[in-house]
Write a protein that holds these residues in place. Structure first.
Motif, mmCIF file in Angstrom:
data_model
loop_
_atom_site.group_PDB
_atom_site.id
_atom_site.type_symbol
_atom_site.label_atom_id
_atom_site.label_comp_id
_atom_site.label_asym_id
_atom_site.label_seq_id
_atom_site.Cartn_x
_atom_site.Cartn_y
_atom_site.Cartn_z
ATOM 1 N N MET A 1 0.816 -1.218 0.000
ATOM 2 C CA MET A 1 0.000 0.000 0.000
ATOM 3 C C MET A 1 0.851 1.270 0.000
ATOM 4 O O MET A 1 0.325 2.366 -0.001
ATOM 5 N N GLN A 2 2.168 1.108 -0.016
ATOM 6 C CA GLN A 2 3.057 2.263 -0.091
ATOM 7 C C GLN A 2 2.973 2.898 -1.471
ATOM 8 O O GLN A 2 2.628 2.245 -2.452
ATOM 9 N N GLY A 3 3.306 4.180 -1.533
ATOM 10 C CA GLY A 3 3.407 4.867 -2.819
ATOM 11 C C GLY A 3 2.087 5.279 -3.419
ATOM 12 O O GLY A 3 2.038 5.674 -4.584
ATOM 13 N N LYS A 4 1.005 5.223 -2.657
ATOM 14 C CA LYS A 4 -0.318 5.579 -3.168
ATOM 15 C C LYS A 4 -0.830 6.892 -2.558
ATOM 16 O O LYS A 4 -1.953 7.296 -2.811
ATOM 17 N N GLY A 5 -0.029 7.522 -1.709
ATOM 18 C CA GLY A 5 -0.434 8.774 -1.075
ATOM 19 C C GLY A 5 -1.319 8.593 0.150
ATOM 20 O O GLY A 5 -1.755 9.580 0.746
ATOM 21 N N ILE A 6 -1.578 7.356 0.531
ATOM 22 C CA ILE A 6 -2.489 7.079 1.646
ATOM 23 C C ILE A 6 -1.908 7.591 2.961
ATOM 24 O O ILE A 6 -2.586 8.284 3.725
ATOM 25 N N MET A 7 -0.656 7.263 3.240
ATOM 26 C CA MET A 7 -0.065 7.673 4.505
ATOM 27 C C MET A 7 0.123 9.180 4.552
ATOM 28 O O MET A 7 -0.108 9.804 5.597
ATOM 29 N N THR A 8 0.516 9.787 3.463
ATOM 30 C CA THR A 8 0.660 11.247 3.445
ATOM 31 C C THR A 8 -0.675 11.914 3.768
ATOM 32 O O THR A 8 -0.734 12.839 4.584
#
Length: 180
Positions: free
Chosen positions: A102-109
């Protein structure tokens, strides 16, 4: 209290019923998470997650931080935490992790951005800090994208299984967030 990030993402304070799915998530992503999280090897079962959740609930009741499950389209994919709340100096720190796919999808940002808005607008704090291992480029990209200032480096700031890692310290002030 849940924090809605967008139509697909929400932050939900961790509760005991989350323990089995959270442990399964950690267990399935052990190799990925172990690179930068020193508690992975000590997480051996659901009981360890229940202790983590009990500690988080205790801090929440004492108004000393909390941990949120990071939910994407109805499934938990990580955790975002508000660490020690310094009410005298009006500051806190944020920590986070997410499963590899799920990294690199802007979710955590987006999730961290929503938590910062909560910290400044609803809790009335003035400063947020994020610390990341120097080598953890993906975690470091989040405060850099969100306008944090790189304030320094802590040499050998964390023991990670068999070696020390240096940390970069990022800080963001409420008036800087408003301008951004």
């Amino acid at each position: 209290m849940d924090l809605i990030v967008n139509k697909n993402v929400k932050l939900k304070e961790v509760e005991m019923e989350d323990a089995p799915s959270l442990y399964a998530l950690i267990h399935a992503n052990r190799g990925h998470l172990r690179r930068f999280l020193g508690w992975i090897d000590a997480t051996e079962g659901t009981a360890d997650i229940e202790m983590f959740i009990a500690g988080s609930r205790q801090r929440r009741m004492m108004q000393n931080g909390t941990d949120y499950g990071l939910w994407y389209k109805g499934r938990i994919i990580g955790v975002v935490g508000l660490h020690y709340m310094d009410w005298i100096n009006h500051c806190t720190s944020i920590g986070y992790w997410i499963i590899e796919n799920m990294q690199g999808k802007g979710i955590m940002t987006a999730a961290v951005s929503r938590l910062i808005r909560y910290v400044f607008d609803e809790l009335g704090l003035n400063r947020v800090e994020i610390r990341c291992a120097v080598e953890n480029e993906k975690s470091r990209a989040i405060p850099e994208r969100l306008g944090f200032t790189r304030e320094g480096q802590i040499r050998q700031g964390e023991w990670l299984y068999d070696h020390y890692v240096d940390h970069i310290v990022y800080g963001l002030l409420k008036n800087e967030w408003r301008r951004a």
